[in-house]
Every structure is written in C-alpha cells, then in structure tokens.
Design a protein around this motif. Structure first.
Motif, mmCIF file in Angstrom:
data_model
loop_
_atom_site.group_PDB
_atom_site.id
_atom_site.type_symbol
_atom_site.label_atom_id
_atom_site.label_comp_id
_atom_site.label_asym_id
_atom_site.label_seq_id
_atom_site.Cartn_x
_atom_site.Cartn_y
_atom_site.Cartn_z
ATOM 1 N N ALA A 24 37.554 -4.058 14.637
ATOM 2 C CA ALA A 24 38.093 -5.050 15.564
ATOM 3 C C ALA A 24 37.334 -6.348 15.410
ATOM 4 N N LEU A 25 38.022 -7.456 15.628
ATOM 5 C CA LEU A 25 37.346 -8.754 15.539
ATOM 6 C C LEU A 25 36.295 -8.852 16.644
ATOM 7 N N PRO A 26 35.134 -9.359 16.350
ATOM 8 C CA PRO A 26 34.079 -9.430 17.371
ATOM 9 C C PRO A 26 34.429 -10.455 18.440
ATOM 10 N N GLN A 27 33.817 -10.255 19.611
ATOM 11 C CA GLN A 27 34.039 -11.203 20.690
ATOM 12 C C GLN A 27 32.884 -12.181 20.744
ATOM 13 N N LYS A 28 33.220 -13.462 20.825
ATOM 14 C CA LYS A 28 32.197 -14.506 20.775
ATOM 15 C C LYS A 28 31.172 -14.396 21.890
ATOM 16 N N LYS A 29 31.607 -13.919 23.063
ATOM 17 C CA LYS A 29 30.696 -13.998 24.214
ATOM 18 C C LYS A 29 29.442 -13.149 24.021
ATOM 19 N N PHE A 30 29.492 -12.209 23.086
ATOM 20 C CA PHE A 30 28.291 -11.402 22.860
ATOM 21 C C PHE A 30 27.380 -12.000 21.802
ATOM 22 N N GLY A 90 26.433 -25.333 7.941
ATOM 23 C CA GLY A 90 26.548 -25.283 9.385
ATOM 24 C C GLY A 90 27.910 -24.750 9.749
ATOM 25 N N CYS A 91 28.242 -23.519 9.308
ATOM 26 C CA CYS A 91 29.617 -23.020 9.428
ATOM 27 C C CYS A 91 29.940 -22.584 10.845
ATOM 28 N N GLY A 92 28.950 -22.515 11.715
ATOM 29 C CA GLY A 92 29.210 -22.144 13.099
ATOM 30 C C GLY A 92 29.849 -20.768 13.196
ATOM 31 N N PHE A 93 30.924 -20.651 13.996
ATOM 32 C CA PHE A 93 31.560 -19.355 14.199
ATOM 33 C C PHE A 93 32.551 -18.989 13.089
ATOM 34 N N GLY A 94 32.597 -19.794 12.049
ATOM 35 C CA GLY A 94 33.285 -19.374 10.837
ATOM 36 C C GLY A 94 34.770 -19.640 10.776
ATOM 37 N N LEU A 96 36.419 -22.242 9.774
ATOM 38 C CA LEU A 96 36.825 -22.867 8.522
ATOM 39 C C LEU A 96 36.809 -21.862 7.374
ATOM 40 N N LEU A 97 35.785 -21.004 7.356
ATOM 41 C CA LEU A 97 35.680 -19.997 6.289
ATOM 42 C C LEU A 97 36.946 -19.136 6.255
ATOM 43 N N VAL A 98 37.313 -18.672 7.447
ATOM 44 C CA VAL A 98 38.462 -17.778 7.532
ATOM 45 C C VAL A 98 39.734 -18.513 7.105
ATOM 46 N N ALA A 99 39.828 -19.795 7.470
ATOM 47 C CA ALA A 99 41.006 -20.568 7.087
ATOM 48 C C ALA A 99 41.029 -20.837 5.586
ATOM 49 N N LEU A 100 39.868 -21.024 4.997
ATOM 50 C CA LEU A 100 39.825 -21.366 3.573
ATOM 51 C C LEU A 100 40.081 -20.153 2.682
ATOM 52 N N ALA A 101 39.693 -18.966 3.160
ATOM 53 C CA ALA A 101 39.739 -17.770 2.300
ATOM 54 C C ALA A 101 41.079 -17.607 1.584
ATOM 55 N N PRO A 102 42.224 -17.640 2.309
ATOM 56 C CA PRO A 102 43.499 -17.495 1.569
ATOM 57 C C PRO A 102 43.917 -18.787 0.868
ATOM 58 N N ARG A 103 43.409 -19.932 1.305
ATOM 59 C CA ARG A 103 43.859 -21.202 0.723
ATOM 60 C C ARG A 103 43.135 -21.543 -0.567
ATOM 61 N N LEU A 104 41.917 -21.044 -0.730
ATOM 62 C CA LEU A 104 41.177 -21.260 -1.975
ATOM 63 C C LEU A 104 40.865 -19.890 -2.570
ATOM 64 N N GLU A 278 41.985 -28.930 11.991
ATOM 65 C CA GLU A 278 42.674 -28.017 12.904
ATOM 66 C C GLU A 278 42.117 -26.603 12.928
ATOM 67 N N GLU A 279 41.416 -26.201 11.888
ATOM 68 C CA GLU A 279 41.023 -24.792 11.831
ATOM 69 C C GLU A 279 39.584 -24.537 12.251
ATOM 70 N N THR A 280 38.749 -25.553 12.230
ATOM 71 C CA THR A 280 37.367 -25.323 12.647
ATOM 72 C C THR A 280 37.339 -25.044 14.140
ATOM 73 N N GLU A 281 36.398 -24.192 14.555
ATOM 74 C CA GLU A 281 36.297 -23.831 15.966
ATOM 75 C C GLU A 281 36.043 -25.081 16.810
ATOM 76 N N GLU A 282 35.153 -25.924 16.285
ATOM 77 C CA GLU A 282 34.798 -27.120 17.040
ATOM 78 C C GLU A 282 35.975 -28.099 17.075
ATOM 79 N N GLY A 283 36.756 -28.133 15.976
ATOM 80 C CA GLY A 283 37.926 -28.996 15.928
ATOM 81 C C GLY A 283 38.947 -28.622 17.004
ATOM 82 N N LYS A 284 39.114 -27.305 17.195
ATOM 83 C CA LYS A 284 40.032 -26.837 18.227
ATOM 84 C C LYS A 284 39.536 -27.254 19.608
#
Lengths: 310, 398
Positions: A24-30, A90-94, A96-104, A278-284
C-alpha cells in the motif's frame, strides 16, 4: 508524552507497512519532518568515497549488469547497465520522481533528499509502486527506473556523479533562506554553480521552480552570471562575455500542451515544465494556496577553451 | 577578509594571493593591492558632505522576500507581518575596502590550497588551483581567469584532509594527508589514486616502542611490520613537505617527502622516485612532539620546531620538565646524498640553538605570565584534530 505517543504510532505504522510487503502507498502523516535542514552540519550521512565505489544495486535492482562469474565477497560494487542521468535535488516527498518515471522510461532517475523521514517515505512509496505495478505488461510502467537516497548534495554531489554524467537536474521549490545571512545555504549560489556545471553534460539542463519571486531572480542571476568575465563566483556583478549557462525559452502556464504536441526538444521542455509545475508535491500545494510559480531552465554550454587554445 | 583564512598561496606568477577560508571560499587578491578610502560607509562621502541622504536614495527600502503566498503557518505569518511593519533599512554589511574577487567555493571548511603550473598536451603552461576540504574532497579547478571550471576531483580519503603537497620537480604528482590512516599519492589531473601508504602503521610501531619503554634498537622498529595497531589510535597529518635533493650524478632528481603528525615526536621521511612511488625511508625521532616543519631547499635540510610544554605523544598532558633547554625547541636534520640517510646537521643545529636562546628566554617570561595553559594551548598547537567529525565517532561506537 504526546511526542512519545506519536513516535510509537509512527514505528507501529512502519512496521506493519513493512510486514504487509509495502504494497500500500505510505501515508505522509507518519513521515513528517521539519521542512528545513542545515546543509553545513555533519549529518550521519552515508556516501561513497567516490562515484566508482557507489553500489547502486539496492536502488535499481532491475538494471544490474548480470555477472557471469559471481564471486562472493567481491568488494567492487555491481555495475548498472546504464548510469543515472537525471537527478532531482531535494526531491521532497517524491511527486516529481513518480511523475517522471513513466515519462522518461529510458533514463535512470535519482531523487536526493537530506531529511531522513522524508527519504524513507519516498523509498516506501517507490517500493509500493513497484509492488503494485510488478505485473505491468510494459517495462515502462514498473517504476524500476526511479530511486531515492539520503544525501547532502551541497557537499557530496561529486561523490555520486562523475564529470558530465547527468543530462537533467531539477531544483524544485528549494528552501528560500530569506535572511541575507543565510544566502550561502541556498542550493543555488555562485560557487555551487561550478559543481552543477561539473556533473551536467554540455547540453544538459537545470530546471528550477520556486514560489518566491526574489529567490527566482536570485537563481537566474547566479546561473546567468556564472562563468562570465567579472561574474566569477556570481557575487560580483553580472559580468560580461559568454557564461556557462544559457536560459532556455519556456512555454507559458497552460501552453505546455501545444509544446508537447510539437515534439522534439521543444516538446521535451514542455513536458518537463508541466511536470514540475503540476506534479511536484509543493507545486500542488502552491496551486491550492493560490500562489505563483516561477520556472526557469538553463542549458549548460561546453566548457570554454583554455586561454592557451584561444 | 570576510571569514577566517585557513590557507594562502601565491600564484606562480607571483602577482596574486589566493586565500582559502573557513567558509569554503577562495578569494584572489592582488599582491600589491590598493586600499580604498572607505567612502559612504562612515556616512560622509569623498566631498566631505554628509552622504547619508544620498545613500538612502541609492539603497532600496527593505522588503521581505517572503509574501503571504509563500508562508502559511501562523508563526511565520506573524513574523512576516512584523517584518513588513518594520520597514526600516537594515544596516548594510561593511564592504571590504580592497581589491578581492571570489574565485570558487566548497560547502565545507577549506584546509589547504595549492596553485600549480603544468604543461598542456601542446606544451603550453596551464594554471590549476587545488583545494582540499574537511569533507574529504580535493578539487581540481582551472587557474585564474577560469577558476569556475572544475576539471575533476581526487576522491579517496575517508576523513578530513589537512595538507596538500605538490613536489616542485614532479608537478604532476600530489601527496595528500589528513585525519585518516593513509597518505595518498595522486596523479591529480586524472583524479587517479596511484598509491595509498599506511601511515598509521608507522606511527603505531613507533608508539608501541615508546609504550614498551624497553630499549629497542632503532633498526628493529622500522622493520617490524607485524605491529599491533591500537584501534583507538587516531592520527592527523599536520604537515607534508617535499625536499628536492641536489643532484650528485646524472639521473632523475630525488625528492624526499617529510611528514609530521600532531602529537607525534618524529618525522617520517619517504623517497619519491621517478617511478611515481613513495618508498618509506626512515623515522627521525625527536625529543618531543613536532609542531611545524619547513625545508631548506639548497642545504638538503629541514628545520622543525617542537612543543616543550606537553609530554611526548600527548597533546594535553603538560610536561613535568617545562623549563627544558632551548635545544628542545628546534631541530634540523639533513639528508646525506651518499648514504641516503638522514643525520643531524651539527652546524645548523648550533646556529639554531644560538638563535632560539634569546627567543626562549623571552618565551619563558611570557609563559610565566600565564598566556596560554591547558586547553587553549592544546587548541593552539594541535588544532587540526578538531576537524574530525563528531558524527563519525558515534557511528564507529554504535
């Protein structure tokens, strides 16, 4: 005692998460952690003494060169089939990584983050995504090409990457360090541009985004002045001549789609700019709060000729 | 300077000072620099009129770079409101009133800097700047005016680096040392590690004979390779010097590398040959801990200074015999080219004793006044060990 209870909950959560195979995807609050880390202090960091000694196999298990004659206790790290070419510093909560994975899909992408909790979150997130998409028919969708590790890039970037190894670098929503006294702690400074130029190949690009206008101006100023005569080190004015970085023209907000449709180099810029907007956590978060986003992209030129070659 | 300088060096054309500082930055300053009149800083400009009103016009009013769109928590919003209320111009940092230019920077404390000329493939001389820092990096940058271009790194040390040494006769080689167990010999332009030499073993051997206290002949100490190395022993290279040995016969120039460590009463000498290999030559025992070292290029000699305030092998236990003879302050061994060994240079030693006697008298008066004792004195003489990261200590204990 509240803090202790919180820690207990955190540990319980992570233990059960691990036991369930991280599906399961982890929850940020922890995984919350203070948003700032001092880049000058000695954290308990692990990093290779040199890029050749870096063992990438735990990070990209799908891309290890099969060893014809495996020797146990071989000190040399296992080689990857291709080097890491994209770094999100400084990827933060990731996000952008997740968004880039299928795009690159053809690049190995590495997120670097200085905060331990946040790094763990991204690691858990990636392993959950890998578990969920293990059955995906195409190899593009299996999130095997992204990884995250804890590092202080301001100090140890050359320990991970060799000269001209990277083709893309992202600096998304860096800590603004508002006080003038703290400007040395900013991720973009006149002297750090030298290290970014070192790890980027000529033609490679740095993508920056921030919601602080003053910081955007600062980053543009540092990258543009870098390498110019009189602009060395960045602090001493704009300088003249040709710098190491040139700014890349960008699509306006909302225009990325037409750029993507055009394809080619322009399409790639459009795609990546849309990702960081649009995909970075901070951007949202900035969109939610109605803030502004300032994007700028710089392409690295080739190194200047030695004075004796001119 | 803006921050405490850690190392300075002159460029090969003797025109510019390079200064590496505690903040990780390297500045260049002209050797014959001009000092500007401090204008406007004192509020009065060159015309003698009161320049404050003029200055206020030039300076932008202070505006916080954060906005209500970028900070969200209650406390940060409060802080921002305070800042916006306080619209006064903040005192600008006093500008340095001499020529200086920022060349390059590490995000770490710089420990040493070297400036080297090397021939390019087309036989033209090229300038390089080598900088070492507390985070195990040796950076190779181009010289002025392209100091922003990083040519490479020499990576291999596992602790802070304290000293870089490029022998003048072999400018393609670099010897570095610091807080880890090894001296490393580099082909620095390629970033290639050529040789790793276990210095800790040498120190441990010497220390064991000292602790053993029994009479052990010198020859056996240097040959004894199977020494028990105390795992708690930490060494810290304090100086590396290259001494070019005058050529007696035709052949490659010989270079002797002399290494000292903090709190160790010995000099370690190595021979660097044309085969680019360091060969251990000898350990020169000294009466007490060596503090500093310099080479006399034309006399095949070195001069070292010693600490007569602390016991040998200790950086904090003060010596019982504090009022030693001034002979205990300095020493000067010479390299004998025929026998290829080091021996004491009697003439130089006698001169040194005479020269230091006066100083020593005044020194003893100062020390009687109690200028520095205990920890401050230790920090003054053995400051390099404090560069060691505390985090790494914990990691080894856990």
């Amino acid at each position: 005692m509240k803090a202790a209870g919180k820690r207990q909950k955190r540990e319980d959560y992570r233990r059960t998460h691990k036991e369930q195979g991280n599906a399961a995807l982890p929850q940020k609050k922890f995984y919350r952690q203070r948003a700032h880390a001092n880049p000058f202090s000695d954290h308990q960091l692990t990093y290779p003494a040199s890029p050749a000694l870096m063992d990438w196999s735990p990070y990209y298990p799908a891309f290890i060169t099969p060893d014809p004659q495996p020797t146990p206790n071989d000190p040399a790290p296992k080689a990857l089939t291709k080097p890491v070419t994209v770094a999100d510093i400084g990827c933060g909560f990731g996000g952008l990584l997740v968004a880039l994975a299928p795009r690159l899909p053809d690049e190995l992408i590495l997120g670097l983050e200085i905060r331990t909790q946040v790094t763990e979150y991204v690691e858990d997130r990636i392993s959950a995504l890998r578990a969920q998409h293990a059955a995906a028919s195409s190899s593009d969708g299996r999130y095997q090409n992204i990884a995250c590790l804890r590092a202080n890039t301001m100090k140890f970037l050359p320990n991970f990457f060799t000269r001209a190894q990277l083709s893309l670098m992202f600096l998304c929503f860096p800590d603004p360090h508002f006080k003038a006294r703290k400007h040395k702690a900013r991720i973009v400074s006149g002297t750090l541009c030298a290290e970014y130029a070192y790890v980027l190949r000529p033609g490679g690009c740095v993508y920056t985004i921030t919601d602080v206008e003053e910081l955007a101006e600062w980053m543009r100023g540092r990258f543009e002045a870098f390498g110019k005569v009189g602009g060395e080190g960045g602090e001493g004015g704009e300088g003249s001549g040709v710098g190491v970085f040139e700014e890349v023209p960008l699509p306006g907000e909302g225009e990325e789609g037409t750029w993507v449709d055009e394809g080619g180099e322009k399409g790639r810029v459009g795609l990546l700019v849309r990702c960081i907007r649009e995909e970075t956590e901070e951007g949202k978060k900035v969109t939610r709060n109605g803030g502004k986003k300032f994007v700028s992209v710089f392409r690295r030129r080739a190194d200047p000729a030695w004075p004796d070659e001119v | 300077m803006p921050k405490r300088p850690c190392a300075i060096v002159l460029t090969p054309d003797d025109s510019t000072i390079l200064c590496a500082d505690k903040f990780g930055d390297v500045y260049s300053l002209p050797l014959m620099g001009r000092r500007y009149e401090t204008k406007a800083v004192n509020g009065i400009d060159a015309n003698g009129t009161n320049g404050t009103s003029d200055r206020n016009q030039k300076q932008k009013p202070f505006a916080p770079s954060a906005t209500s769109l970028t900070v969200h928590t209650k406390r940060n919003r409060d802080a921002l409101r305070q800042q916006q209320k306080l619209n006064e111009t903040k005192a600008e940092k006093k500008a340095l009133n001499f020529d200086h230019k920022l060349l390059l920077g590490h995000v770490s404390l710089l420990t040493d800097i070297a400036c080297v000329l090397r021939a390019s493939p087309s036989q033209k001389l090229r300038n390089y700047i080598l900088t070492s820092d507390r985070d195990e990096h040796i950076r190779i940058s181009r010289g002025i005016p392209q100091a922003n271009v990083i040519e490479g790194y020499c990576l291999g040390h596992t602790e802070f680096i304290t000293k870089l040494c490029v022998p003048p006769v072999y400018p393609h080689l670099l010897i570095s040392g610091g807080g880890d167990d090894y001296l490393i010999l580099w082909d620095w332009r390629a970033g290639r590690l050529l040789q790793q030499l276990d210095l800790k073993q040498l120190v441990a051997t010497l220390r064991n004979t000292h602790l053993g206290a029994e009479v052990v002949s010198e020859s056996s100490t240097t040959k004894d390779t199977e020494t028990q190395v105390d795992s708690a022993l930490r060494i810290c290279v304090s100086n590396i010097q290259a001494l070019e040995i005058e050529k007696q016969k035709v052949g490659h120039p010989g270079v002797e590398i002399i290494v000292t460590c903090e709190g160790v009463p010995a000099l370690f000498t190595f021979t660097l040959g044309a085969n680019a290999q360091l060969q251990f030559n000898a350990t020169i025992h000294t009466e007490s801990n060596v503090v500093d070292l310099t080479v006399l290029r034309n006399q095949n000699s070195v001069i070292y200074s010693m600490d007569n305030c602390h016991q040998s092998w200790s950086t904090d236990v003060s010596s019982d015999t504090a009022s030693q003879s001034p002979r205990g302050l300095m020493g000067s061994p010479s390299y004998c080219t025929d026998s290829k060994t080091w021996k004491e240079n009697q003439v130089l030693q006698a001169n040194l004793v005479a020269a230091t006697r006066e100083c020593a008298d005044s020194y003893s008066q100062i020390s009687q006044a109690g200028v520095a004792h205990g920890k401050p004195l230790t920090d003054l003489l053995y400051g390099l060990e404090s560069l060691r990261k505390r985090g790494s200590d914990n990691e080894t204990e856990v």
